[in-house]
Design an enzyme around this catalytic site. Structure first.
Site, mmCIF file in Angstrom:
data_model
loop_
_atom_site.group_PDB
_atom_site.id
_atom_site.type_symbol
_atom_site.label_atom_id
_atom_site.label_comp_id
_atom_site.label_asym_id
_atom_site.label_seq_id
_atom_site.Cartn_x
_atom_site.Cartn_y
_atom_site.Cartn_z
ATOM 1 N N LYS A 53 31.437 72.935 22.382
ATOM 2 C CA LYS A 53 31.822 72.530 21.022
ATOM 3 C C LYS A 53 30.572 72.374 20.161
ATOM 4 O O LYS A 53 30.515 72.862 19.031
ATOM 5 C CB LYS A 53 32.620 71.218 21.062
ATOM 6 C CG LYS A 53 34.023 71.416 21.613
ATOM 7 C CD LYS A 53 34.700 70.100 21.952
ATOM 8 C CE LYS A 53 36.042 70.345 22.629
ATOM 9 N NZ LYS A 53 36.691 69.127 23.127
ATOM 10 N N GLN A 97 35.426 62.851 23.438
ATOM 11 C CA GLN A 97 35.955 63.703 24.504
ATOM 12 C C GLN A 97 36.808 62.867 25.470
ATOM 13 O O GLN A 97 36.361 61.837 25.964
ATOM 14 C CB GLN A 97 34.784 64.368 25.258
ATOM 15 C CG GLN A 97 35.206 65.372 26.320
ATOM 16 C CD GLN A 97 35.909 66.594 25.752
ATOM 17 O OE1 GLN A 97 35.499 67.143 24.742
ATOM 18 N NE2 GLN A 97 36.981 67.012 26.390
ATOM 19 N N ASP A 120 40.330 65.770 15.664
ATOM 20 C CA ASP A 120 41.218 66.077 16.788
ATOM 21 C C ASP A 120 42.685 65.882 16.392
ATOM 22 O O ASP A 120 43.583 66.332 17.102
ATOM 23 C CB ASP A 120 40.895 65.152 17.974
ATOM 24 C CG ASP A 120 40.147 65.876 19.076
ATOM 25 O OD1 ASP A 120 40.256 67.119 19.142
ATOM 26 O OD2 ASP A 120 39.479 65.200 19.872
#
Ligand code: NDP
Length: 306
Positions: A53, A97, A120
């Site tokens: 990412k 994460q 997200d």
């Protein structure tokens, strides 16, 4: 034999366009989109995801900020970091994460991220926005799946869609997005009876269960479009292989189109993360989200091979 939906190629085109828009933002508006990625612990797969990412954000011209906390880090330390990033003008998107170690309450952490920086799309405000059909940050994996479906099928209205899995990060938002596209949606899970018969009715089948090869060839309606979200590591002849939730060779025989694993949904997930970061940047600075990128994301050239 079905058409292979090439998520890797589609994601590459999307990233290229994101890179162009980032460069325009930097030159014309003197703004550099900033993505902050937080990793807690040493989980190998998470380390790989975070690295990918961050690398792809930098390749797109974004600023990437990585934070690594020890596996034993107390929840307060993570919440303090998020609070600091919420107020940092150079950070437009924050990603923590998952999964998190047991001493950290995942729900609390997700709620601590400012909804404008929640790239997200897991914050309750953003979840509510998708559920009610309002605009908000959409979780990256279902967003990538929807883009692949729209490229392949165009109009989705009236199609029968079955989503296997009801997680907050894939299954539920996927179902909301398909409903928003006027599909007739069924969500299945571990207690669902007779999955095979249910799947046989689906024009669109999205598998997100985390069970290698669970979806069999005779579960597929002829010509159906199959999106395989699963990423499962299995051992074959002493080597680790990545496989999806779909028995690829068998399902490919009857399906109209199918995503491979790897090279299907995975690359689209990261491209959508960058897209969400760009969108968050534009919103935070009151700049309209560029039309070029929207048309590429939703209706650009098809990425398919037979
Ligand atoms: P979760 O474990 O959170 O959810 C799995 C879902 O599948 C649950 O709803 C569960 O039902 C259901 N399920 C499990 N077993 C069965 C079964 N035998 N029959 C029917 N339903 C079943 O997983 P995620 O949603 O986080 O991820 C799913 C898969 O997608 C994983 O392989 C993951 O690695 C992959 N993934 C891939 C991404 C990508 O970018 N390609 C991104 C995110 C995830 P119940 O709710 O009843 O327990």
């Amino acid at each position: 034999m079905s058409t292979l939906i090439d998520g890797k190629a589609q994601a590459a085109r999307l990233r290229e366009e994101i890179g162009r828009q980032v460069s325009r933002l930097r030159q014309h508006d003197l703004i550099t989109p900033g993505l902050a990625v937080i990793l807690v612990g040493e989980d190998h797969a998470s380390q790989v995801y975070v690295r990918n990412k961050a690398t792809q954000a930098r390749e797109a011209g974004m600023a990437s900020f990585e934070y690594r906390l020890a596996d034993s880090a107390p929840q307060g330390k993570l919440l303090d970091l998020i609070e600091r990033l919420n107020h940092d003008p150079e950070v437009h998107g924050i990603l923590v994460q998952l999964p998190l170690p047991p001493q950290v309450d995942e729900t609390r952490v997700i709620q601590a991220i400012h909804s404008d920086k929640d790239i997200d799309g897991f914050h309750p405000l953003n979840v509510g926005n998708i559920a009610t059909g309002s605009s908000g940050m959409v979780p990256c994996t279902p967003l990538g799946c929807l883009m692949l479906l729209k490229h392949r099928l165009g109009e989705l209205s009236g199609k029968r869609a079955v989503v296997l899995g009801r997680s907050n990060i894939v299954g539920k938002p996927m179902a909301s997005l398909l409903l928003r596209e006027h599909c007739t949606v069924t969500v299945a899970h571990s207690r669902t009876q007779d999955l095979a018969a249910l799947c046989c009715e689906a024009d669109i089948l999205v598998a997100a269960v985390g069970r290698p090869g669970m979806v069999k060839g005779d579960w597929i309606k002829p010509g159906a479009t199959v999106i395989d979200v699963g990423i499962n590591r299995i051992e074959v002849d002493g080597r680790t292989r990545l496989v999806g939730d779909v028995d690829f060779a068998a399902v490919r025989e009857g399906a109209g189109a199918i995503t491979p694993v790897p090279g299907g949904v995975g690359p689209m997930t990261i491209a959508c993360l960058l897209l969400n970061t760009l969108e968050a940047t534009c919103r935070q600075h009151g700049i309209p989200f560029p039309d070029d990128i929207m048309s590429l994301a939703w209706g650009g050239t098809s990425s398919e091979t037979t």
